[in-house]
Design an enzyme around this catalytic site. Sequence first.
Site, short mmCIF file in Angstrom:
data_model
loop_
_atom_site.label_atom_id
_atom_site.label_comp_id
_atom_site.label_asym_id
_atom_site.label_seq_id
_atom_site.Cartn_x
_atom_site.Cartn_y
_atom_site.Cartn_z
N LYS A 11 62.98 -4.08 18.68
CA LYS A 11 62.79 -3.70 17.27
C LYS A 11 62.90 -2.18 17.06
O LYS A 11 62.85 -1.41 18.03
CB LYS A 11 61.43 -4.23 16.79
CG LYS A 11 61.34 -5.76 16.81
CD LYS A 11 60.04 -6.22 16.16
CE LYS A 11 59.95 -7.73 16.14
NZ LYS A 11 58.74 -8.19 15.40
N TYR A 51 64.45 -13.82 8.93
CA TYR A 51 63.01 -14.11 8.86
C TYR A 51 62.66 -15.02 7.68
O TYR A 51 61.50 -15.05 7.27
CB TYR A 51 62.22 -12.81 8.78
CG TYR A 51 62.00 -12.12 10.11
CD1 TYR A 51 61.30 -12.74 11.14
CD2 TYR A 51 62.47 -10.84 10.36
CE1 TYR A 51 61.07 -12.12 12.36
CE2 TYR A 51 62.26 -10.19 11.58
CZ TYR A 51 61.55 -10.85 12.57
OH TYR A 51 61.32 -10.23 13.78
N ASN A 114 55.88 -4.22 16.53
CA ASN A 114 55.41 -4.77 17.81
C ASN A 114 56.53 -4.86 18.85
O ASN A 114 56.49 -5.70 19.75
CB ASN A 114 54.68 -6.11 17.61
CG ASN A 114 55.59 -7.20 17.07
OD1 ASN A 114 56.74 -6.95 16.74
ND2 ASN A 114 55.07 -8.41 17.00
N HIS A 117 60.93 -9.11 19.49
CA HIS A 117 60.85 -10.47 18.94
C HIS A 117 61.43 -11.41 19.98
O HIS A 117 62.37 -11.06 20.69
CB HIS A 117 61.69 -10.59 17.65
CG HIS A 117 61.92 -12.02 17.24
ND1 HIS A 117 60.99 -12.74 16.55
CD2 HIS A 117 62.97 -12.86 17.49
CE1 HIS A 117 61.46 -13.98 16.36
NE2 HIS A 117 62.66 -14.07 16.93
N GLU A 128 68.59 -18.91 16.22
CA GLU A 128 68.57 -17.45 16.27
C GLU A 128 69.73 -16.89 17.10
O GLU A 128 70.29 -15.85 16.77
CB GLU A 128 67.22 -16.96 16.80
CG GLU A 128 66.09 -17.24 15.82
CD GLU A 128 64.75 -16.69 16.28
OE1 GLU A 128 63.83 -16.65 15.44
OE2 GLU A 128 64.60 -16.32 17.47
#
Length: 136
Positions: A11, A51, A114, A117, A128
């Site tokens: 990320k 998302y 965070n 993913h 995905e």
Amino acid sequence: MAKERTLSIVKPDATRRNLTEKINARFTARGLKIVAQKRLQLSRAEAEKFYAVHRERPFFSGLVTFMISGPVVVQVLEGENAIALNREIMGATDPAKAAPGTIRKDFAESIEANSVHGSDSAETAKREIAFFFPDI
Ligand code: CMP
């Protein structure tokens, strides 16, 4: 145990701090192979689509804004039990709750920023991976 593939994203908080190589080393040390990888800048529409399952959640808008705040590295990890193994390597979504030695415990800045993913099931992994790598 079957060989699986899972979708991983490094990320923007992690690419900003040049952590991709350190994060990749965590995967390869545990036997996962990085069989596809590309660095890209998500558009708002792409992040919203990726998302979409979280569309009704209160954190959705912040999550999308964060995910387009800088480049991401999307990758396909392959190995025995890759989906669950990657989730173990990443640690809990909230770094405050992540186990010692996990990516999120060691690198994440917050539950939103965070660092990584990872797909949460075989069905999600298939969707995905196709989202970012339609040809593999
Ligand atoms: P990720 O595995 O990418 O899936 C959805 C993301 O939403 C999650 O990691 C977090 O980065 C982000 N997020 C932000 N706030 C929350 C929250 N309160 N609960 C769960 N996920 C959150």
